[in-house]
Write an enzyme that holds these catalytic residues in place. Structure first.
Site, PDB file in Angstrom:
ATOM      1  N   GLY A  32     -11.082   3.226   6.856  1.00 47.03           N
ATOM      2  CA  GLY A  32      -9.600   4.084   6.857  1.00 47.03           C
ATOM      3  C   GLY A  32      -9.648   5.117   5.781  1.00 47.03           C
ATOM      4  O   GLY A  32     -10.227   4.659   4.834  1.00 47.03           O
TER       5      GLY A  32
ATOM      6  N   ASP B 251       0.990  -1.045   0.096  1.00 48.98           N
ATOM      7  CA  ASP B 251      -0.055   0.097   0.026  1.00 48.98           C
ATOM      8  C   ASP B 251       0.892   1.504  -0.003  1.00 48.98           C
ATOM      9  O   ASP B 251       0.207   2.358  -0.458  1.00 48.98           O
ATOM     10  CB  ASP B 251      -0.880  -0.214   1.255  1.00 48.98           C
ATOM     11  CG  ASP B 251      -2.278  -0.070   0.863  1.00 48.98           C
ATOM     12  OD1 ASP B 251      -2.649  -0.247  -0.321  1.00 48.98           O
ATOM     13  OD2 ASP B 251      -2.966  -0.625   1.738  1.00 48.98           O
TER      14      ASP B 251
END
Length: 385
Positions: free
Chosen positions: A206, A144
């Protein structure tokens, strides 16, 4: 037999597995969407949103999930697994592109667990289990953080002594796989070219935002860990470090208590005292819930202002992820606070979650682009085959 690749994304109490068919060395259709979750003392196993089984937990939940999947997989004689792909949240300073798994790589990634305690341990546990069980095939890791490797040193640095930067204490940025998908698939989804100066708002449990310049990450709202940036479902976002010092010195909180507070008890849940789910909060009549939603929007608008400054302008704003692509209310609230930029939203298009929701007269284009992190991982895996 049909060749397939498997994409795994593990959380602390869940495991998502996507199985894609491969045809002519290209990713074809997703043929199975598998979800396993820990629910009280049971593991629920879903295949294409239909419940397959319910199993009492008698061992490590993640290991049980893998074993349940493996039992099901053995029955799929028409499918030939040729590779797996795995989302790993934190790649640190040494991993800025996808890599093939080996024992050395797994060992290096374990060192980064303190930087992402909610995700990294479970990401690695699932990766290791697949690596051990399916040794004859390739296992590819996608990070990520990798998408943000184009960020300059000045956007990465904290105002700490240089020795800490050299040790890897810097801004990394996250949700990179989502940003990579949205930016690289933007044209095929919207039928328009991605403008030179774009801001993508990945808003989910998130949340973060990223400034995209000519298709590359310039900077983003998250930093060293997934705690930074805008307020989230259970995380506070940007926080004065003095608050943590105060909690240690004056509230006598332990590191574990503070970790629990910052990762699981803050954000929308902590502010509202009701829920971390945006749909629940929007429907609520509670003053605290309304305040939590207003703060969520306010912090996002402030972050957009920072990213506009970094880009030295803005051509378009793109909403994605669970809240971003499914909540017309939040998109409208954010857009109204940005009306000074000349943003104008088409109410009906916004309500329908259409891809372009700004009016023809809007100075800044506004889009809704669903993200697909599993597909971008699958596409990266194919580059190794």
């Amino acid at each position: 037999m049909k060749d397939v690749i498997l994409i795994a994304n593990a959380g602390s109490s869940s495991l998502k597995i996507s199985i894609f068919a491969i045809q002519n060395k290209r990713v074809n259709d997703k043929i199975y969407n598998i979800f396993l979750e820990k629910n009280n003392n049971k593991i629920l196993f879903y295949i294409n949103q239909q419940k397959e089984s319910t199993t009492s937990i008698k061992d490590d939940p993640i290991e049980m999930m893998i074993n349940l999947f493996e039992e099901w997989w053995k029955k799929q004689s028409a499918l030939n697994l040729i590779a797996t792909g795995h989302r790993i949240v934190h790649g640190g300073k040494n991993f800025n592109k996808p890599v093939v798994v080996n024992k050395k790589v797994i060992k290096e990634l374990r060192v980064l667990i303190p930087l992402s305690p909610l995700h990294q341990p479970y990401n690695l546990q699932v990766l290791d289990l697949f690596f051990q069980k399916y040794k004859a095939i390739s296992h590819i890791i996608c990070f990520d953080t990798s998408f943000h490797c184009t960020n300059s040193p000045i956007t990465k640095a904290f105002g700490l002594p240089k020795q800490y930067y050299d040790k890897g204490i810097m801004r990394y940025g996250f949700h990179g796989l989502s940003y990579q998908y949205v930016s690289s698939h933007f044209k095929e989804i919207t039928m328009e070219d991605l403008p030179p100066k774009a801001i993508i708002a990945h808003l989910g449990s998130g949340s973060s935002l990223c400034a995209i310049k000519n298709g590359l990450s310039l900077t983003s709202s998250m930093g060293f860990s997934v705690l930074d940036g805008v307020m989230m479902a259970t995380r506070p976002g940007n926080l004065d470090p003095g608050v943590v010092l105060y909690l240690i010195n004056n509230e006598k909180m332990t590191i574990n208590e503070i970790t629990e507070l910052l990762y699981k008890k803050s954000g929308l849940l902590g502010m509202s005292g009701e829920s971390s789910d945006m749909r629940t909060l929007i429907a609520s009549n509670s003053h605290d819930s309304k305040f939590a939603v207003d703060l969520f929007v306010y912090r996002i608008v402030l972050e957009i202002g920072k990213l506009i400054a970094a880009l030295e302008g803005i051509d378009c704003l793109i909403f994605t992820a669970g809240v971003g692509q499914n909540s017309p209310v939040i998109r409208e609230m954010i857009s109204k606070k940005l009306s000074w930029l000349g943003i104008k939203i088409d109410y009906e298009k916004n309500q329908k979650n259409e891809h372009r929701i700004s009016t023809k007269g809007s100075k800044i284009k506004v889009f809704v682009v669903p993200t697909n992190e599993e597909l971008i991982i699958a596409e990266e895996v194919m580059k190794f085959l």
